[in-house]
Design an enzyme around this catalytic site. Sequence first.
Site, PDB file in Angstrom:
ATOM      1  N   LYS A 105       6.981  19.122  -2.748  1.00 45.72           N
ATOM      2  CA  LYS A 105       7.550  17.775  -2.613  1.00 45.72           C
ATOM      3  C   LYS A 105       9.064  17.784  -2.479  1.00 45.72           C
ATOM      4  CE  LYS A 105       6.379  17.629  -7.427  1.00 45.72           C
ATOM      5  NZ  LYS A 105       5.177  18.432  -7.386  1.00 45.72           N
ATOM      6  N   GLY A 187       1.402  20.623 -23.168  1.00 44.64           N
ATOM      7  CA  GLY A 187       1.505  21.175 -21.826  1.00 44.64           C
ATOM      8  C   GLY A 187       1.663  20.131 -20.730  1.00 44.64           C
ATOM      9  N   LYS A 205       8.615  12.170  -4.339  1.00 46.19           N
ATOM     10  CA  LYS A 205       7.366  11.616  -3.837  1.00 46.19           C
ATOM     11  C   LYS A 205       7.595  10.249  -3.189  1.00 46.19           C
ATOM     12  CE  LYS A 205       4.891  14.136  -7.452  1.00 46.19           C
ATOM     13  NZ  LYS A 205       4.465  14.069  -8.869  1.00 46.19           N
TER      14      LYS A 205
END
Lengths: 428, 428
Positions: A105, A187, A205
Amino acid sequence: MGNTTIKVALLGAGNVGSQVARMLTEDAESLQDRIGASVELIGIAVRDTSAKRHYEAAPELYTTDADALIDAADVVIELTGGIEPARTRILRALNAGKSVVSGNKALLAKHGVELAAAAAKSGAQLSYEAAVAGAIPILRPLRDSLAGDQITRVLGIMNGTTNYILDQMDTTGAQFSDALAEAQRLGYAEADPTADIEGHDAASKAAIVASLAFHSDFTIDDVHCEGITSITADDVAAAAADGYVIKLLAVCEKDGEGVNIRVNPTLVPRSHPLASVHGAFNAVFVQAENAGELMFYGPGAGGAPTASAVLGDFVSLARRLVLGGPGIPESSFAQLAATPMNDVVSRYSVGIVVEDKLGVLANIARIFAEHGVSIETMRQAKGTGDGTSASIRIVTHRATDANLRKTMAVVDALDTVRDITSVIRVEG
Amino acid sequence: MGNTTIKVALLGAGNVGSQVARMLTEDAESLQDRIGASVELIGIAVRDTSAKRHYEAAPELYTTDADALIDAADVVIELTGGIEPARTRILRALNAGKSVVSGNKALLAKHGVELAAAAAKSGAQLSYEAAVAGAIPILRPLRDSLAGDQITRVLGIMNGTTNYILDQMDTTGAQFSDALAEAQRLGYAEADPTADIEGHDAASKAAIVASLAFHSDFTIDDVHCEGITSITADDVAAAAADGYVIKLLAVCEKDGEGVNIRVNPTLVPRSHPLASVHGAFNAVFVQAENAGELMFYGPGAGGAPTASAVLGDFVSLARRLVLGGPGIPESSFAQLAATPMNDVVSRYSVGIVVEDKLGVLANIARIFAEHGVSIETMRQAKGTGDGTSASIRIVTHRATDANLRKTMAVVDALDTVRDITSVIRVEG
């Protein structure tokens, strides 16, 4: 495309790359059916072949010579991230007429115009669905499905880390720093969370989405970007008191003859579809003149979901290479059979009106058991008003359609059963 | 494709057809940009040219000679519905190599295999996104975006009429017959509602979706179909008491080496994304091995939304005719500019800590007004605990970013203002 094997070079073997390697290898037979040619993963370019590998199945595939790998391939899948050397390598492939799938991206938001021009010049294909919102198909719907409409606005929750943090703050009342620490522990956030919490990831994005939605060349430099680091538990509580939830939105909206592109924390009404996007999920809300309001929802990150988007791009692009045309194969290679309803397994909710007598319920429960239909809950709803009968509601565990129907036939024939009022399947 | 004009024949001028005619005409310039060739609507085939027309702009386009119209066209858009004469006409076009866009779910669910074979034989394209879930892009994501994944299950609310009725029963406690009458009064249900309430409409869509999701040829005869006519207010209330809502689901699921395809009322847990699909909206929930759970949501019917899906198919297909290749044009024909943040208009939620003195709020309100920022609500949240200051929360009407920033700078400089704790945009 004369050859009947498509040679694939994979650049990068991280979280997503290793899943792509696994899928290309394990699903080779299915991919051949879908594409009409066999697929060979000819190598995986990494920085250091001695480093720990996520995908262990084929150690001989690993190489540090990305250029040689690209030159030997028909299609290149780039999943390294960052601007360089990814940019130079993708250009090397495209300039040689090799089609490229990328999930990068940052690169696409910065140099997408240059890459698209290189692809157009050589006739190569460039696809990057995985760069935005992980597994959620959003770029293809914007480019193709809405190709005949005028998009007016796109609102997206495009970063799972910040949505997880804001959702935690909303549901537990946590302060930003505590929610961030929790996200890191689980995480959902990286050790250096800057790109996520400052909005840079979402901004990349947004630039990609705005370019496709509004048929214009936007880069990340066109995106106004605010992160969520200044959002406090007080802000979240005040928003909640007024019926809002705070979300980090990527907003791309037509504004006269221009387009405003920004990433900023936003108070979203609880009734808005985006308000109920929880945890690390992503969602993209699109408004178009004729289509109205559409929403696309799903996992916005993660190895396997993002790899699914990469493989989707790869198969679509490979079909076009093989067919040389629009790339739509006949859909029927699998030719699975429709299964008979008798064998379909489901939970059921059953309403029965019975005589209000001792032993009636026990008898019904026995009949269910005899037919292999296990009862999860049995509840007497209420008397039916005439003083002699009662309405009961049974929810079953999973049972076949055939067994359930046999059970109900026997129950229906009981003298003590006045009516079977409903038999409805239960989802979940 | 040698010519630079694509001639379009439109079959049918009902609710959707008339919107397609309007969009092809009104958006001609934009369509030319998107496709790379001009588009000409050469005629609209109807049964009776003297009947009332939904699209009045070009009476000279109407004809009863569909065959002559098809023969003169490059692309045929079929929106008549029903099996014949739609089937014969589409075959006439496909056999002559003319690409076809159709929204005819009944025909595709019954004769889709025959039509696809005719298209494959002549090299013509056949697209039918509008046949399922109106404006929601679902067929293309299934066919292309998830082309590298293994779909395990599709759950869809694919009929707006029945969802409206069940939603009414759930929210108002109405009986089926009353909710149906209300849906008819509001135009959500037809005078003869059989195809909707008996599940036949959803069953056609389920057959089409299952064929694409599982790469197999299914027809409506493979679909087990139950409607909602037997659902009572008691069933809905009992479901609600247990935390469920009743939805008419189209279910397509992998079942060993087969696929089970059915339409039936189902108890859906309130926490499931499909449970919050209200009114006449549609949604399709997809489970895939790697992508995980995705949902697509939007208007499932209506003239303009369905026409948007038709135009999306048409533009994608026309691009391929013009480019002769994968049909992906450069995205930048519009070249809109990114607008400066200063001009962006939004509502704002502002948190301020002020000295708890007479006249402080009035002074702040005056400063907002002087800068053209209108206050929607001003609320004193609470004392801050030290007895001398108070926390206030202001929500503004729509204002430009520049005006809001100037306002906040002046407010921040006031002696009576201790802190500006937050400035967050408000959506909706």
